[in-house]
Design a protein around this motif. Structure first.
Motif, PDB file in Angstrom:
ATOM      1  N   ALA A 267      49.159 -15.617  65.167  1.00 39.24           N
ATOM      2  CA  ALA A 267      49.468 -16.783  64.340  1.00 39.24           C
ATOM      3  C   ALA A 267      49.494 -16.425  62.862  1.00 39.24           C
ATOM      4  CB  ALA A 267      48.454 -17.892  64.598  1.00 39.24           C
ATOM      5  N   THR A 268      48.586 -15.525  62.421  1.00 37.33           N
ATOM      6  CA  THR A 268      48.593 -15.124  61.006  1.00 37.33           C
ATOM      7  C   THR A 268      49.865 -14.348  60.672  1.00 37.33           C
ATOM      8  OG1 THR A 268      47.326 -13.125  61.566  1.00 37.33           O
ATOM      9  CG2 THR A 268      46.083 -15.081  60.925  1.00 37.33           C
ATOM     10  N   LEU A 269      50.291 -13.467  61.587  1.00 36.67           N
ATOM     11  CA  LEU A 269      51.538 -12.739  61.362  1.00 36.67           C
ATOM     12  C   LEU A 269      52.733 -13.680  61.295  1.00 36.67           C
ATOM     13  CD1 LEU A 269      51.147  -9.553  63.598  1.00 36.67           C
ATOM     14  CD2 LEU A 269      51.535  -9.593  61.128  1.00 36.67           C
ATOM     15  N   PHE A 270      52.767 -14.657  62.210  1.00 35.96           N
ATOM     16  CA  PHE A 270      53.870 -15.605  62.207  1.00 35.96           C
ATOM     17  C   PHE A 270      53.884 -16.431  60.918  1.00 35.96           C
ATOM     18  CE2 PHE A 270      56.966 -18.497  63.665  1.00 35.96           C
ATOM     19  CZ  PHE A 270      56.536 -19.770  63.336  1.00 35.96           C
ATOM     20  N   ALA A 271      52.716 -16.859  60.467  1.00 40.77           N
ATOM     21  CA  ALA A 271      52.658 -17.662  59.244  1.00 40.77           C
ATOM     22  C   ALA A 271      53.158 -16.875  58.044  1.00 40.77           C
ATOM     23  CB  ALA A 271      51.236 -18.134  59.006  1.00 40.77           C
ATOM     24  N   GLN A 272      52.773 -15.602  57.972  1.00 44.79           N
ATOM     25  CA  GLN A 272      53.248 -14.785  56.852  1.00 44.79           C
ATOM     26  C   GLN A 272      54.776 -14.640  56.873  1.00 44.79           C
ATOM     27  OE1 GLN A 272      50.692 -11.379  57.719  1.00 44.79           O
ATOM     28  NE2 GLN A 272      49.689 -11.637  55.736  1.00 44.79           N
ATOM     29  N   CYS A 281      53.774 -16.102  47.775  1.00 47.74           N
ATOM     30  CA  CYS A 281      52.323 -16.289  47.602  1.00 47.74           C
ATOM     31  C   CYS A 281      51.610 -14.969  47.899  1.00 47.74           C
ATOM     32  CB  CYS A 281      51.787 -17.384  48.506  1.00 47.74           C
ATOM     33  SG  CYS A 281      52.611 -18.967  48.349  1.00 47.74           S
ATOM     34  N   PRO A 282      51.657 -14.008  46.999  1.00 49.92           N
ATOM     35  CA  PRO A 282      51.071 -12.689  47.270  1.00 49.92           C
ATOM     36  C   PRO A 282      49.565 -12.733  47.539  1.00 49.92           C
ATOM     37  CG  PRO A 282      52.449 -12.627  45.297  1.00 49.92           C
ATOM     38  CD  PRO A 282      52.316 -14.058  45.686  1.00 49.92           C
ATOM     39  N   ARG A 283      48.852 -13.610  46.825  1.00 51.93           N
ATOM     40  CA  ARG A 283      47.404 -13.683  47.035  1.00 51.93           C
ATOM     41  C   ARG A 283      47.078 -14.197  48.424  1.00 51.93           C
ATOM     42  NH1 ARG A 283      45.063 -16.109  41.266  1.00 51.93           N
ATOM     43  NH2 ARG A 283      45.778 -14.335  39.962  1.00 51.93           N
ATOM     44  N   TRP A 284      47.783 -15.232  48.853  1.00 50.87           N
ATOM     45  CA  TRP A 284      47.561 -15.735  50.201  1.00 50.87           C
ATOM     46  C   TRP A 284      47.989 -14.704  51.239  1.00 50.87           C
ATOM     47  CZ3 TRP A 284      44.650 -19.093  52.367  1.00 50.87           C
ATOM     48  CH2 TRP A 284      44.216 -20.220  51.657  1.00 50.87           C
ATOM     49  N   HIS A 285      48.985 -13.920  50.916  1.00 55.80           N
ATOM     50  CA  HIS A 285      49.414 -12.860  51.832  1.00 55.80           C
ATOM     51  C   HIS A 285      48.277 -11.858  52.047  1.00 55.80           C
ATOM     52  CE1 HIS A 285      52.442 -10.466  53.916  1.00 55.80           C
ATOM     53  NE2 HIS A 285      51.932  -9.384  53.313  1.00 55.80           N
ATOM     54  N   GLN A 286      47.567 -11.542  50.971  1.00 49.25           N
ATOM     55  CA  GLN A 286      46.442 -10.615  51.090  1.00 49.25           C
ATOM     56  C   GLN A 286      45.277 -11.241  51.852  1.00 49.25           C
ATOM     57  OE1 GLN A 286      46.522  -7.431  50.228  1.00 49.25           O
ATOM     58  NE2 GLN A 286      44.464  -7.207  51.106  1.00 49.25           N
ATOM     59  N   VAL A 287      45.036 -12.518  51.601  1.00 47.16           N
ATOM     60  CA  VAL A 287      43.960 -13.213  52.344  1.00 47.16           C
ATOM     61  C   VAL A 287      44.244 -13.201  53.836  1.00 47.16           C
ATOM     62  CG1 VAL A 287      42.885 -15.460  52.730  1.00 47.16           C
ATOM     63  CG2 VAL A 287      43.262 -14.644  50.394  1.00 47.16           C
ATOM     64  N   LEU A 288      45.475 -13.475  54.209  1.00 46.40           N
ATOM     65  CA  LEU A 288      45.825 -13.483  55.634  1.00 46.40           C
ATOM     66  C   LEU A 288      45.745 -12.086  56.236  1.00 46.40           C
ATOM     67  CD1 LEU A 288      48.818 -16.007  55.722  1.00 46.40           C
ATOM     68  CD2 LEU A 288      46.421 -16.399  56.310  1.00 46.40           C
ATOM     69  N   ASN A 289      46.072 -11.055  55.452  1.00 50.01           N
ATOM     70  CA  ASN A 289      45.914  -9.683  55.939  1.00 50.01           C
ATOM     71  C   ASN A 289      44.447  -9.379  56.235  1.00 50.01           C
ATOM     72  OD1 ASN A 289      48.597  -8.903  55.955  1.00 50.01           O
ATOM     73  ND2 ASN A 289      48.566  -8.180  53.833  1.00 50.01           N
ATOM     74  N   THR A 290      43.573  -9.809  55.333  1.00 44.96           N
ATOM     75  CA  THR A 290      42.141  -9.589  55.539  1.00 44.96           C
ATOM     76  C   THR A 290      41.639 -10.349  56.767  1.00 44.96           C
ATOM     77  OG1 THR A 290      41.864  -9.341  53.145  1.00 44.96           O
ATOM     78  CG2 THR A 290      39.883  -9.750  54.461  1.00 44.96           C
ATOM     79  N   PHE A 291      42.059 -11.587  56.894  1.00 42.43           N
ATOM     80  CA  PHE A 291      41.623 -12.370  58.053  1.00 42.43           C
ATOM     81  C   PHE A 291      42.169 -11.779  59.351  1.00 42.43           C
ATOM     82  CE2 PHE A 291      39.994 -15.929  60.262  1.00 42.43           C
ATOM     83  CZ  PHE A 291      40.931 -16.293  61.212  1.00 42.43           C
TER      84      PHE A 291
END
Length: 601
Positions: A267-272, A281-291
């Motif tokens: 789901a995180t990959l799909f959302a990105q 949204c680069p910052r949110w992209h990094q947050v989702l990578n961490t999660f």
């Protein structure tokens, strides 16, 4: 002296023997008297439970000494959430029929590892096994849920001891159903489950084909998300174990945890990919990578850690993923990114379903249809919406941005109009149900109270006379006894039609309860008018009624009347009391006249 001791010892031994023999029956709760006239019963009000701190107790261990069983009142009392202790349930069932009856004991929650039912009879103890970790061929009945057949002889009483051991949440509400009711319910559930999984399969394959055709990873991510989620739901509902992997045993629970955590990762990959966070949204992209890194660790933990721990991680991971993606989507929506609003709406539905699912597993929310199937309902709506969003990308490549926005706005307005129309129709239907009697179509008590309040207010303003007529049918009970309740209902409907036909346009007719009717008449000019109305009502009701079976029956009526002027300040309650008193006086005079007539003849 020795003889007295011997006799005392004999009596003591007999008392102990009787106590041991009848202990299962004495300790059980109030028995459920099962009659075949009722299709289903909830066993919760007749149930007692006990948390066994010592695992792997046998039925003999439980019966060997008194246990602190606790009574339950409703199904919510049987929702124990994640508890490590095994649970014993106890209930008594009695067959009220003079003939043998067959019943089905059904546990509503399908995700229970081991469920063992002990049926204690006078002569034997039947042991039946089921559960998601039990191979299909060893189950009492081959079904996705824990269900057991229960054969009861005429007027037989049995005690049901149920042992439940499960790694996941213990939601132990169970019911007693006739085979006809059970299989009818099963057909309905199977229809909706087949529809749900058919939808998942279609969306997963469709997006997988799109990936192979267009080489865009977003479709692959979505297909993997649907696959992981569908696998977990398939195992959770017991269908996977029933049809595909019965050999897994307790690892079915691990498969549920693995499927949900893998779906969170995808789901995180799909959302990105869907929101294009790497650009917008680069910052949110990094947050989702961490999660997502945490999600991969959760997947590994689901494979290696004990199953109860894996299930807890599953709940936490699923809830955090849904919440995090909702926040990310909301941020993108505020920045007016393409398709972000639809993403937020879809994930809001999924978050709601996942949250309800997790909180019910933890025992915080009550167990019912919504909480039991909340994640399926939310996921179905979410996946449908996201599938439509993915499909719309094809059209956006060929259309201008303004035309696409106009088309969506028109669609939303049209849907809003349809929804408003449905709401208005539903509101009118609910208002009719709230104020009208379902059998006769006349006003019910609630509707009568509303009309009476308005009539009394008009009466106080214009100062005219108002009358309330209470009608109680005589000789109605023999019709029910001789021809059945369906014939009695038919008679009530015909009487109601006659009363409504005789009433004036502004009169209010109601069914007060059973075979009692109320008529409220405004602007009554004289007592002669009331007497004339009563005579016409009496004559109309006494007319014979032809039943659907061809027989003709007739009833009579006792009428009590109360009147008031606008200056008297009467209420509906006072008018009902006065009319009721007059009605029973009429009924008493008719009974005396009937007695005298019978004596004279």
């Amino acid at each position: 002296m020795h003889a007295r001791r011997f006799i005392a010892g004999v009596y003591t031994g007999l008392l102990v023997l009787l106590t041991v023999c009848f202990m299962p029956w004495a300790q059980a709760s109030i028995p459920l008297s099962a009659s075949p006239s009722q299709a289903s019963y909830s066993l919760a009000p007749y149930n007692e439970y006990w948390h066994a701190d010592t695992p792997s107790l046998t039925i003999n261990d439980v019966l060997a000494q008194p246990r602190p069983f606790q009574p339950t009142q409703d199904a919510q009392d049987l929702n124990f959430g994640y508890t490590r202790s095994e649970v014993w349930l106890r209930a008594q069932v009695r067959n009220d029929s003079p003939s043998p009856q067959r019943w089905i004991v059904e546990f509503e929650y399908p995700f229970l590892d081991y469920v063992t039912l002990h049926i204690l009879r006078q002569q034997r103890n039947d042991v039946l096994r089921s559960g998601s970790a039990v191979p299909v061929e060893q189950r009492a009945l081959s079904h996705r849920q824990a269900v057991f057949p229960l054969e009861l002889d005429a007027f037989e009483t049995v005690t049901l001891y149920t042992h439940v051991a499960a790694s996941g949440s213990k939601m132990l509400s169970y019911n007693l159903l006739t085979p006809e009711a059970f299989y009818s319910q099963n057909d309905r559930h199977n229809f909706w489950l087949a529809t749900y999984f058919g939808m998942l399969l279609a969306m997963g394959l469709y997006n997988l084909l799109l990936f192979f055709g267009l080489k865009e990873r977003i479709f692959l991510h979505y297909s993997l998300f649907v696959a992981g989620f569908g696998l977990a739901i398939l195992a959770f509902n017991g269908i996977g174990t029933l049809m595909f992997w019965s050999f897994l045993g307790e690892n079915t629970s691990r498969l549920v945890a693995l499927g949900f955590t893998f779906a969170s990762t995808m789901a995180t990959l799909f959302a990105q990919s869907f929101l294009n966070t790497e650009i917008y949204c680069p910052r949110w992209h990094q947050v989702l990578n961490t999660f997502r890194s945490y999600c991969w660790l959760a997947v590994i933990a689901s494979l290696l850690l004990p199953i109860p721990v894996a299930l807890h991680i599953m709940d936490v991971t699923g809830f955090m993923a849904a919440l995090l993606l909702l926040i990310c989507g909301s941020y993108c929506s505020l920045r007016r990114l393409p398709s972000a609003r639809l993403f937020v709406f879809a994930w809001s539905l999924f978050l709601l379903g996942a949250g309800v699912f997790a909180l019910r597993n933890l025992g915080i929310l009550p167990a019912n249809f919504i909480t039991l199937h909340g994640i399926q309902i939310g996921s179905a709506l979410e996946m449908l919406l996201l599938s439509f969003a993915l499909a719309s990308r094809f059209n956006k490549l060929k259309r201008q941005k303004e035309r696409a926005q106009a088309a969506m706005l028109a669609a939303l307005k049209k849907q809003e109009a349809v929804l408003e129309q449905k709401v208005a129709t539903r509101t009118r239907a609910l208002e009719h149900l709230a104020n009208c009697d379902m059998l006769t179509g006349l006003l019910n008590r609630h509707g009568l109270a509303r009309c009476a309040e308005a009539a009394l207010e008009r009466n106080r303003q214009n100062g005219h006379r108002l009358a309330l007529l209470m009608l109680d049918l005589d000789r109605f009970k023999p019709i029910n006894d001789c021809y059945g309740h369906e014939a009695g209902d038919f008679v009530l409907q015909q009487v109601a039609k006659r009363i409504a036909h005789l009433a004036r346009t502004d009169d209010h007719c109601a069914r007060f309860g059973g075979d009692e009717f109320i008529i409220i008449m405004e602007n009554i000019e004289s007592c002669d008018t009331l007497e004339n109305i009563q005579a016409r009502i009496d004559e109309a009701i006494r007319s014979p009624i032809k039943l659907p079976c061809g027989e003709r029956v007739s009833v009579s009526v006792s009428i009590g009347v109360s009147t008031c002027l606008g200056t008297e300040g009467a209420t509906l309650e006072s008018l009902l009391r006065e009319a009721d008193s007059h009605m029973y006086a009429v009924k008493s005079r008719q009974a005396v006249e009937f007695y005298r007539y019978g004596s004279a003849s």
